[in-house]
Design an enzyme around this catalytic site. Structure first.
Site, PDB file in Angstrom:
ATOM      1  N   ASP A  16       0.846  -1.190   0.000  1.00  0.00           N
ATOM      2  CA  ASP A  16       0.000   0.000   0.000  1.00  0.00           C
ATOM      3  C   ASP A  16       0.885   1.244   0.000  1.00  0.00           C
ATOM      4  O   ASP A  16       1.022   1.942   1.008  1.00  0.00           O
ATOM      5  CB  ASP A  16      -0.900  -0.027   1.233  1.00  0.00           C
ATOM      6  CG  ASP A  16      -2.054   0.956   1.141  1.00  0.00           C
ATOM      7  OD1 ASP A  16      -2.333   1.435   0.026  1.00  0.00           O
ATOM      8  OD2 ASP A  16      -2.679   1.238   2.182  1.00  0.00           O
ATOM      9  N   GLU A  95      -6.454   5.350  -8.914  1.00  0.00           N
ATOM     10  CA  GLU A  95      -7.736   5.847  -8.406  1.00  0.00           C
ATOM     11  C   GLU A  95      -8.318   6.969  -9.253  1.00  0.00           C
ATOM     12  O   GLU A  95      -7.614   7.889  -9.676  1.00  0.00           O
ATOM     13  CB  GLU A  95      -7.563   6.331  -6.960  1.00  0.00           C
ATOM     14  CG  GLU A  95      -8.868   6.710  -6.292  1.00  0.00           C
ATOM     15  CD  GLU A  95      -8.809   6.564  -4.781  1.00  0.00           C
ATOM     16  OE1 GLU A  95      -9.756   7.023  -4.119  1.00  0.00           O
ATOM     17  OE2 GLU A  95      -7.834   5.990  -4.261  1.00  0.00           O
ATOM     18  N   LYS A 131      -9.616   2.225  -9.422  1.00  0.00           N
ATOM     19  CA  LYS A 131     -10.157   2.333  -8.067  1.00  0.00           C
ATOM     20  C   LYS A 131     -11.262   3.379  -8.017  1.00  0.00           C
ATOM     21  O   LYS A 131     -11.075   4.525  -8.417  1.00  0.00           O
ATOM     22  CB  LYS A 131      -9.035   2.691  -7.082  1.00  0.00           C
ATOM     23  CG  LYS A 131      -9.449   2.578  -5.619  1.00  0.00           C
ATOM     24  CD  LYS A 131      -8.329   3.009  -4.691  1.00  0.00           C
ATOM     25  CE  LYS A 131      -7.204   2.021  -4.623  1.00  0.00           C
ATOM     26  NZ  LYS A 131      -6.240   2.365  -3.525  1.00  0.00           N
ATOM     27  N   THR A 155     -13.079   1.076  -3.313  1.00  0.00           N
ATOM     28  CA  THR A 155     -12.427   1.560  -2.102  1.00  0.00           C
ATOM     29  C   THR A 155     -13.431   2.261  -1.188  1.00  0.00           C
ATOM     30  O   THR A 155     -14.592   2.458  -1.558  1.00  0.00           O
ATOM     31  CB  THR A 155     -11.265   2.500  -2.460  1.00  0.00           C
ATOM     32  OG1 THR A 155     -10.510   2.805  -1.287  1.00  0.00           O
ATOM     33  CG2 THR A 155     -11.758   3.793  -3.096  1.00  0.00           C
ATOM     34  N   PHE A 177     -12.054  -1.178   4.668  1.00  0.00           N
ATOM     35  CA  PHE A 177     -11.052  -0.431   5.441  1.00  0.00           C
ATOM     36  C   PHE A 177     -11.091  -0.822   6.920  1.00  0.00           C
ATOM     37  O   PHE A 177     -11.810  -0.216   7.717  1.00  0.00           O
ATOM     38  CB  PHE A 177     -11.302   1.075   5.280  1.00  0.00           C
ATOM     39  CG  PHE A 177     -10.698   1.672   4.035  1.00  0.00           C
ATOM     40  CD1 PHE A 177     -10.561   0.938   2.878  1.00  0.00           C
ATOM     41  CD2 PHE A 177     -10.251   2.983   4.033  1.00  0.00           C
ATOM     42  CE1 PHE A 177     -10.000   1.485   1.737  1.00  0.00           C
ATOM     43  CE2 PHE A 177      -9.683   3.546   2.893  1.00  0.00           C
ATOM     44  CZ  PHE A 177      -9.562   2.799   1.743  1.00  0.00           C
TER      45      PHE A 177
END
Length: 320
Positions: A16, A95, A131, A155, A177
């Site tokens: 990440d 993203e 994303k 996400t 998350f």
């Protein structure tokens, strides 16, 4: 054997970060990025030349200053993604602007542009995950993109309703998350410490994983946003886990014995019964989860803030 090596035996480990050096150090399968990570990386001196190349690219395309900023930003995301793909054997995520989170057409258009930039650079769309925020509109955009062979990762996923809608849409991967769920419960409840088995973020991902496996969904579950290594070991066996360099390093230097927590066989008994969520039912179910409502809204705002910061920095470079 290190905890990291044990983890890799049962779970695909994803880095990440957008930092090439950190990715190379821990040899993950894939890597994930977002505007916040890219914002931090572009300020590192070792990547100044890459940023400058992207600025020159934007200038060469011309157009208004706003158009140049957008073109530089898109090129920057794709260039970092391409560099990362030179290190990892699998895929990288890129993203879509969080400010488009409630705009189906806007997300689809931006995703197509990013994929086009990758393909112009010789990167197959099979190696890229687009994303998107897990709003209802984000899920609908993903459904359109998946039909075109553009794989999506959802996400800012916090509720079971979000996970169900993603599975029904056939998205490639979801990213619940863990740490942000944990943060909310610590802030809003009396309990401040949790074991890996009663951690609310861990329990949320386990529930999603078991539901998906029980009902044969192909969507990959990738836990994200970890606060400590206990949360990671509590999800050993999950399809994928995306982990920061700091926690990867802790896992690499830890030799405790880990226990598999998730597997397809156990999921057949543990998974929830099947449900289907058309839009009206999705919106109500998601709205019933105060944590998820707050964290989704906050996450979109925070990613948007970092996107603006990045664009402001790029604008200054274009004006220099």
């Amino acid at each position: 054997m290190s905890c990291l090596d044990q983890l890799k035996q049962h779970t695909v480990v994803v880095a990440d970060t957008g930092d090439f050096d950190a990715i190379a150090q821990y040899t993950p399968q894939d890597a994930t990025t977002n505007p916040s990570l890219i914002l931090s990386v572009v300020q590192m001196p070792q990547y100044a030349s890459i940023v400058q190349e992207c600025v020159e690219y934007g200038k060469a395309l011309g157009g208004s200053l706003e158009e140049q900023v957008v073109n530089v930003t898109d090129k920057l995301f794709v260039t970092f993604g391409t560099k990362i793909l030179g290190i990892v054997p699998g895929r990288v995520s890129t993203e879509v602007d969080a400010r488009l989170s409630f705009d189906v057409d806007g997300m689809v258009t931006k995703a197509r542009k990013l994929i086009s930039l990758y393909e112009e650079g010789g990167i197959s769309r099979e190696r890229v995950l687009i994303k998107l925020s897990t709003t209802w509109e984000g899920v609908q955009a993903a459904k359109v993109l998946e039909a075109e062979g553009i794989h999506c990762i959802m996400t800012l996923l916090f509720s079971f309703a979000q996970a169900v809608s993603c599975a029904e849409a056939g998205v490639t991967l979801i990213s619940p998350f863990v740490g942000r769920i944990f943060d909310w419960y610590v802030a809003h409840g009396d309990q401040k410490t949790f074991t890996e088995d009663d951690d609310p973020g861990v329990k949320s991902v386990r529930r999603i994983y078991n539901y998906y496996k029980r009902h044969g969904y192909k969507t990959i579950v990738m836990g994200a946003s970890f606060r400590n290594t206990k949360q990671i070991s509590g999800l050993l066996g999950c399809d994928y886990l995306t982990i920061s360099p700091k926690l990867l390093n802790e896992l690499k230097n830890d030799t405790r014995s880990l226990e598999v927590k998730l597997d397809k066989e156990s999921a057949q008994q543990l998974g929830d019964d099947f449900i289907s969520l058309p839009e009206k039912d999705y919106r109500y179910a998601h709205n019933e989860d105060a944590m998820a409502v707050e964290k989704l809204a906050e996450g979109i705002r925070k990613f948007a803030v970092d996107q603006v910061k990045l664009e402001t920095q790029i604008k200054a470079m274009l004006n220099a």
